[in-house]
Design an enzyme around this catalytic site. Structure first.
Site, short mmCIF file in Angstrom:
data_model
loop_
_atom_site.label_atom_id
_atom_site.label_comp_id
_atom_site.label_asym_id
_atom_site.label_seq_id
_atom_site.Cartn_x
_atom_site.Cartn_y
_atom_site.Cartn_z
CE1 TYR A 1 20.21 39.24 55.43
CE2 TYR A 1 21.54 40.72 54.16
CZ TYR A 1 20.68 39.86 54.48
OH TYR A 1 19.77 40.14 53.62
NE ARG B 1 46.60 30.91 30.68
CZ ARG B 1 46.19 32.07 31.04
NH1 ARG B 1 45.91 32.21 31.79
NH2 ARG B 1 46.51 32.89 29.76
CE LYS C 1 42.99 39.54 30.26
NZ LYS C 1 44.46 38.82 29.61
CG MET D 1 22.90 41.12 46.12
SD MET D 1 21.58 40.62 45.36
CE MET D 1 22.02 38.86 46.20
C1 LIG Z 1 45.61 39.40 30.14
C2 LIG Z 1 46.55 38.61 29.11
C3 LIG Z 1 47.47 40.01 28.79
C4 LIG Z 1 47.94 41.03 29.68
O1 LIG Z 1 48.23 41.13 30.99
P1 LIG Z 1 48.45 42.51 32.21
O2 LIG Z 1 49.29 42.20 33.10
O3 LIG Z 1 46.74 42.87 32.33
O4 LIG Z 1 49.45 43.50 31.02
C5 LIG Z 1 47.89 39.97 27.84
N1 LIG Z 1 48.81 38.60 27.05
C6 LIG Z 1 48.02 38.11 27.70
C7 LIG Z 1 47.97 36.24 26.94
C8 LIG Z 1 46.76 37.65 28.29
O5 LIG Z 1 45.69 36.67 28.87
#
Ligand SMILES: *Cc1c(COP(=O)(O)O)cnc(C)c1O
Length: 400
Positions: A270, A143, A45, A318
């Site tokens: 800055y 969650r 992700k 930036m």
């Molecule tokens: C991001 C995520 C993971 C991976 O977590 P890591 O700590 O990066 O291994 C696993 N399960 C879910 C549901 C996640 O959102």
């Protein structure tokens, strides 16, 4: 590495080199820890934690990783559309309108709540379509996932929608990096009770997954369970109290674009938050918070030049960062400066930066922006460079 700059001659020298071999070795290291018949789900992700999901997805496929996971349907579709054929799980949430596209591209939907389950079942029934899901249970993270009170309705919906195939049941730990196991143990008890309830209701997939990187390194994995690992395959440290033998995959570097001698009393940047107190050599780097170098590193970050640490002085702006190189012998215009990674035996990690600014390495890596080209290297050779505005380039050898 000269090969990196060769690939991007018309670009500013600010690049993130991705060591594909280190990534492969981390995958092997994680797999070596898994119990018999357990499999790795590689979590890619947020553009593979800043490493580039497309390239990392293709490497995972080459390594025979059982499944990839992303958060968004968009992320999953991009991998599919660019030739990644491996099974892909979307952790979600999805909105109702996204379900047909997920099904059409053979994406496994991580169903995170009763409303999403209702929408998936309705879509499958009304269109006579098969949809593959992994069903998420909330065992204490608070969650996403079904709660105990949702299970009876969920089972009814599923038994009424035979086209919805539940391949797995899963949950997520809230405190797996914590050395105190009580939270993890409580979640496992809750998960087991919910799975047993689903079984009594006729929902009996054999596959489970629970562990993220931290839980995997604590070996909180039952034989046959799959694991969802992100940070560790990129070489991040999953646990605070143990050192995992993983290799950082990403190296973020630039070059000194301006260097100047300044007398005591010279303000820098800055707000003039730094004023020299001695005859100083101040260097300017072509990287800033617009590239994901956090502004909180103003007057507190360090970078490596000639294998030595040089402090960030003045505010991070930036597009630019200023560093004090007075104490670095021989420093010159054009010298490499390393923001994350190794140089001359010294190393700056995403963990170090995160600790300085009160965040976690995940955020430091994810923040590296699309302005920074990712250069994929194996055995010191550039495989492919994903460039600004051209980051959708295919992985070599992959069909479009
Ligand atoms: C991001 C995520 C993971 C991976 O977590 P890591 O700590 O990066 O291994 C696993 N399960 C879910 C549901 C996640 O959102």
């Amino acid at each position: 590495m000269s090969s990196a700059s060769d690939a991007l001659t018309l670009f500013r020298p600010t690049v993130a080199e991705i060591d594909v071999d280190a990534f492969r070795r981390n995958i092997a290291a994680v797999r070596a820890m898994l119990p018999y018949e357990s499999q790795l789900i590689a979590v890619l992700k947020a553009d593979a934690y800043g490493h580039g999901a497309l390239a990392m997805g293709h490497v995972c496929a080459e390594e025979g990783v059982a499944m990839l996971a992303v958060a968004l349907l968009e992320e999953a579709l991009e991998l599919r559309d660019r030739g990644v054929r491996a099974p892909i799980l979307v952790l979600g949430p999805l909105i109702s309108a996204q379900i047909p596209a997920a099904a059409a591209s053979d994406i496994t939907i991580g169903v995170i709540g009763p409303e999403e389950l209702r929408d998936v079942c309705r879509f499958s029934r009304q269109n006579g379509r098969e949809v593959t899901i992994h069903l998420k249970l909330d065992s204490g993270m608070g969650r996403m996932g079904l709660l105990p009170g949702d299970l009876d309705d969920a089972a009814r919906l599923l038994l009424d929608a035979p086209g919805v195939r539940v391949d797995a049941i899963y949950s997520h730990f809230a405190n797996a990096s914590d050395p105190d196991p009580s939270s993890v143990e409580g979640q496992v008890v809750q998960f087991d009770a919910m799975v047993a309830r689903l079984e009594r209701l006729g929902i009996t997939p054999s596959l489970r997954h629970f562990a993220n990187s931290a839980a995997t390194f604590r070996k909180i994995i039952r034989p046959g369970d799959w694991v969802r690992v992100g940070l560790a395959i990129f070489g991040g440290e999953p646990l605070d109290d143990q050192h995992a033998r993983l290799e950082p995959v990403l190296r973020w570097s630039t070059q000194i674009a301006r260097i100047k001698q300044l007398p005591p009393g010279s303000p820098i940047g800055y707000g003039s938050t730094f004023v020299t107190t001695r005859d100083s050599l101040i260097a300017t780097l072509p990287v800033g918070y617009g590239d994901g170098y956090n502004r909180a590193l103003s007057n507190c970050g360090e970078v490596l030049v000639r294998g030595q640490r040089a402090p960030v002085v003045g505010r991070v702006s930036m597009d630019l960062v200023t560093i004090d190189v007075t104490d670095i012998p021989g420093v010159r215009y054009g010298d490499e400066a390393v923001l994350i990674g190794e140089q001359g035996g010294e190393r700056i990690t995403a963990e170090e930066i995160a600790a300085k600014i009160g965040t976690i390495p995940y955020e430091v890596l994810c923040a590296i922006s699309v302005r920074v080209p990712r250069i994929y290297e194996s055995r010191g050779r550039v495989l492919v460079a994903s460039r600004f505005r051209d980051e959708r380039r295919a992985w070599p050898g992959a069909e479009e």
